[in-house]
Design an enzyme around this catalytic site. Structure first.
Site, PDB file in Angstrom:
ATOM      1  N   SER A 118       0.837  -1.208   0.000  1.00 42.47           N
ATOM      2  CA  SER A 118       0.000   0.000   0.000  1.00 42.47           C
ATOM      3  C   SER A 118       0.870   1.254   0.000  1.00 42.47           C
ATOM      4  CB  SER A 118      -0.969   0.002   1.188  1.00 42.47           C
ATOM      5  OG  SER A 118      -0.304  -0.120   2.418  1.00 42.47           O
ATOM      6  N   ARG A 142       0.190 -10.261  14.009  1.00 39.94           N
ATOM      7  CA  ARG A 142      -0.451 -10.513  12.707  1.00 39.94           C
ATOM      8  C   ARG A 142      -0.868 -11.968  12.511  1.00 39.94           C
ATOM      9  NH1 ARG A 142       4.623  -8.711   9.158  1.00 39.94           N
ATOM     10  NH2 ARG A 142       3.030  -8.354   7.570  1.00 39.94           N
ATOM     11  N   ARG A 173      11.917 -10.692   5.196  1.00 35.31           N
ATOM     12  CA  ARG A 173      11.586 -10.424   6.596  1.00 35.31           C
ATOM     13  C   ARG A 173      11.787 -11.716   7.400  1.00 35.31           C
ATOM     14  NH1 ARG A 173      11.840  -6.090   4.720  1.00 35.31           N
ATOM     15  NH2 ARG A 173      10.315  -4.371   4.786  1.00 35.31           N
ATOM     16  N   GLY A 213      22.634   0.555  -0.898  1.00 33.27           N
ATOM     17  CA  GLY A 213      22.872   1.328   0.317  1.00 33.27           C
ATOM     18  C   GLY A 213      22.682   2.804   0.052  1.00 33.27           C
ATOM     19  N   GLU A 223      24.636   5.056  -0.995  1.00 35.09           N
ATOM     20  CA  GLU A 223      25.511   5.701  -1.969  1.00 35.09           C
ATOM     21  C   GLU A 223      25.118   5.437  -3.419  1.00 35.09           C
ATOM     22  OE1 GLU A 223      27.805   7.818  -1.070  1.00 35.09           O
ATOM     23  OE2 GLU A 223      27.479   7.458   1.064  1.00 35.09           O
ATOM     24  N   ALA A 279      11.745   3.686   3.027  1.00 30.60           N
ATOM     25  CA  ALA A 279      12.593   4.249   1.972  1.00 30.60           C
ATOM     26  C   ALA A 279      12.583   3.367   0.728  1.00 30.60           C
ATOM     27  CB  ALA A 279      14.021   4.421   2.483  1.00 30.60           C
ATOM     28  N   GLY A 280      12.618   2.041   0.932  1.00 31.61           N
ATOM     29  CA  GLY A 280      12.585   1.125  -0.211  1.00 31.61           C
ATOM     30  C   GLY A 280      11.284   1.210  -0.980  1.00 31.61           C
ATOM     31  N   ASP A 281      10.179   1.413  -0.257  1.00 33.33           N
ATOM     32  CA  ASP A 281       8.888   1.561  -0.929  1.00 33.33           C
ATOM     33  C   ASP A 281       8.830   2.877  -1.697  1.00 33.33           C
ATOM     34  OD1 ASP A 281       8.180  -0.828   0.340  1.00 33.33           O
ATOM     35  OD2 ASP A 281       7.357   0.232   2.072  1.00 33.33           O
TER      36      ASP A 281
END
Length: 322
Positions: A45, A113, A175, A233, A235, A262-264
């Site tokens: 999402s 969950r 994960r 990473g 850089e 951040a990855g999303d």
């Protein structure tokens, strides 16, 4: 349950588990925290919201409990302009919950969950026409990890997309709180084989391939049909396509406040670039920018940038270069 009668045609469709999020508002740890803030989060999402903010038609679906958290999440995602017409509010199954605490030196997340509504997803929840009319299906390894039935649902969604000629974007989002590396490895590497765009982190690849040498990891990636976008990473991002490797410098953030999501944010920016007709290297540059903007504020998705913010940053960068 979402409205199934109004047909919409998103450019990108994604699905998975979105959970309520409570965050302790001080650094004394959850045991002693006096206040908690309320929000939600979910890798899929988050990407859908990021794409909607960047001006694209995005759809997200999954199962939420028909409870206060589920209603809040459903309305919030819809309020961000994401199509939720295929999402379900399920009776008798709870919405998943995560609680985050920040204590000196570390941030921890506690997940609640087990037996959540999302973990009860089955292939019968999939709308074949809805998926088939998209340009891109974006999925993550988290959906494969939360239960066997959700894993079957993910694999079936990928099969539907491939059969319909829909491009598949896959972020492994490994994960290890959800499953062991031994359980995850064959599933995630198999999904990478099916993907058109593979968006792993370099640290994830080291674990999945049991290899520390970057060149040897890249040799493995070159055997895939997918274009691989490797987040190396803070850089650099590596783009592997047609046997070549290109480096895309990561846009330096003015300040790093919160790296969650951040990855999303990167994924949303990258897919936005692809939808705009950019090549993967150019699209990775957009992803680098959106990921950089994402870490400069607190929140799993709240800091995802708008198209106007990205345009302003790009214009400013071009002005500085001139």
């Amino acid at each position: 349950m979402g409205n199934q009668t109004e047909y919409s045609s998103p450019e990108v469709i994604t699905f998975g588990e979105s959970m309520g999020l409570f965050t302790a508002q001080d650094t004394r740890g959850l045991e002693y925290a006096s206040t908690l803030s309320k929000s939600f989060g979910g890798a899929e999402s988050n990407v859908a919201i990021g794409l909607a903010r960047l001006g694209h038609r995005a759809g997200w679906f999954g199962r939420l409990g028909n409870d206060a958290l589920g209603q809040m999440i459903y309305k919030a995602i819809r309020g961000e302009g994401v199509d939720v017409s295929r999402a379900q509010l399920s009776e008798g199954e709870p919405t998943g919950l995560m609680i985050r605490e920040n204590v000196p030196g570390k941030s921890s997340v506690h997940y609640y969950r087990k037996f959540s509504a999302a973990s009860q997803m089955t292939p019968s929840d999939l709308d074949i026409d809805y998926i088939s009319r998209a340009k891109i299906l974006h999925v993550t390894g988290i959906t494969a990890a939360i239960s066997e039935s959700s894993r079957e649902t993910l694999l079936e969604a990928v099969r539907i997309a491939k059969q319909a000629g829909v491009l598949v974007s896959f972020d492994p989002n490994l994960r290890l709180k959800l499953w062991t590396l031994q359980e995850a490895r064959p599933v995630l590497l198999s999904l990478a084989q099916e993907a058109d765009y593979f968006l792993p982190g370099l640290d994830e690849l080291k674990m999945l391939y049991e290899e520390e040498n970057t060149d040897k990891i890249f040799d493995r990636l070159k055997q895939l049909d997918a274009v691989s976008i490797v987040k190396g990473g803070p850089e650099v991002t590596y783009v592997l396509q047609r046997g070549s490797v290109e480096e895309v410098p990561f846009v330096k953030a003015d300040q790093v406040i919160d790296t969650v999501g951040a990855g999303d944010g990167f994924g949303a920016g990258f897919l936005s670039g692809i939808l705009q007709g950019l090549n993967p290297v150019q699209a990775a540059g957009i992803g680098s920018l959106t990921g950089s903007l994402m870490v400069q504020a607190v929140g799993d998705w709240e800091a995802l940038p708008t198209a106007a913010e990205v345009k302003a940053k790009l214009s400013n960068a071009q002005h500085i270069e001139r």
